[in-house]
Write an enzyme that holds these catalytic residues in place. Sequence first.
Site, PDB file in Angstrom:
ATOM      1  N   ARG A 167       0.821  -1.225   0.000  1.00  0.00           N
ATOM      2  CA  ARG A 167       0.000   0.000   0.000  1.00  0.00           C
ATOM      3  C   ARG A 167       0.853   1.274   0.000  1.00  0.00           C
ATOM      4  NH1 ARG A 167      -3.347  -3.432  -0.743  1.00  0.00           N
ATOM      5  NH2 ARG A 167      -5.488  -3.405   0.011  1.00  0.00           N
ATOM      6  N   SER A 241     -10.675  -0.286   3.216  1.00  0.00           N
ATOM      7  CA  SER A 241      -9.933  -0.470   4.465  1.00  0.00           C
ATOM      8  C   SER A 241      -9.504   0.889   4.993  1.00  0.00           C
ATOM      9  CB  SER A 241      -8.679  -1.305   4.229  1.00  0.00           C
ATOM     10  OG  SER A 241      -9.003  -2.568   3.734  1.00  0.00           O
ATOM     11  N   GLU A 337      -5.066   4.175   6.029  1.00  0.00           N
ATOM     12  CA  GLU A 337      -4.721   3.883   4.643  1.00  0.00           C
ATOM     13  C   GLU A 337      -5.071   5.046   3.716  1.00  0.00           C
ATOM     14  OE1 GLU A 337      -6.313   1.898   1.292  1.00  0.00           O
ATOM     15  OE2 GLU A 337      -5.724   0.002   2.206  1.00  0.00           O
TER      16      GLU A 337
END
Length: 341
Positions: A167, A241, A337
């Site tokens: 990520r 998320s 995130e």
Amino acid sequence: MKPPRLLTDYPLRAHNAFGFEVRARYAQAIECEAALACARVDPRLKGLPRLILGGGSNIVLTRDFDGIVWLIAQRGRRLVHEDADAWLIEAGAGERWHDFVQWTLECGWPGLENLALIPGTVGAAPVQNIGAYGLEMSERFFQLRALDMKTGKALHLNAAACRFAYRDSFFKQCESGRFVIVSVVFRLPKRWQPRCAYPEIERILAERGIVKPSPRDVFDAVVAARQSKLPDPAQAGNAGSFFKNPLLRPADFEALSGREPDLAAHPLPNGQIKLAAGQLIERCGWKGRALGRAAVHARHALVIINNGNACGADILKLAEVIQRDVYRRFGVRLEPEPTII
Ligand code: EPU
């Protein structure tokens, strides 16, 4: 070329997946690289803060934006090269990711099916190196074209230059808004192998009696898995998320698992252990719970949703309480995130 039309006091509700009622002082739809080059030197925008928005699916807009928002809308997808080993497929940064994945399959170029139904655009995919069900975008990436907003130069970046990690990428590490991705080329190997060891995908395929899955079977299983657990942003605003899965050093993981049995843990090639943030949040009792107008999704504790009329501050408040509780119990710091503006 004339600069793109300048929209003022522009509502961003339809451009952020949380559905917040925030506005931008200025906005421009960027439909091609030349339009972006023009916007870069538009004297009306000199010195203003800049924000690049793709699908707005990985951003928390906590306030009105007193600057220029560039709405990335560059379309186009094509086969750029084919050899004995692979297809190279290019897509404009403004293409919807899921539509692109579906189109590659329909054309007979498999390889992206595990990333089906991820919200957002093609141009956003490399920024956070999207990943799901055992595949990261970086594994199918060839190169991208970006415009350096400081110098006005266009450049091509390969995977090494993009510094992909879990990520993460060069674009998250460098000065925000400096490079704008215009198009991305993916490399899809012809020797296709199904990637379906992820327990949930394995289970869905087994339930369907599929032993030798086709790319379409994997695609359908991924779509079913996501639809069964993740909320549709059209129904409840969310950014997928909300936290990254935390990475622990082996010694820290050993110590933690001594106190907390049965933690889901995934060893990475670099030796770190990836924990399931959703599990940590669930163990703290947050799954399905609300705080004001924000809530933790009832079917997946890693997803924070807008329960109706929430603003960015409501979401951040809930996120902070979750971070605090997880830290108190596990000694693990959860990192958001999405980008928070
Ligand atoms: N879990 C729980 N409770 C929950 C949710 C998860 O205990 O409420 C535990 C379970 O043990 C489960 C494990 O967490 O086995 C992993 O859950 P899941 O398979 O749903 O994956 P995840 O690690 O929570 C990641 C990505 C998702 C991606 C899925 C599937 C991150 C931050 N998230 O979630 O990506 O769809 O894997 O591959 O890495 C996104 O980035 O927005 C996103 C949705």
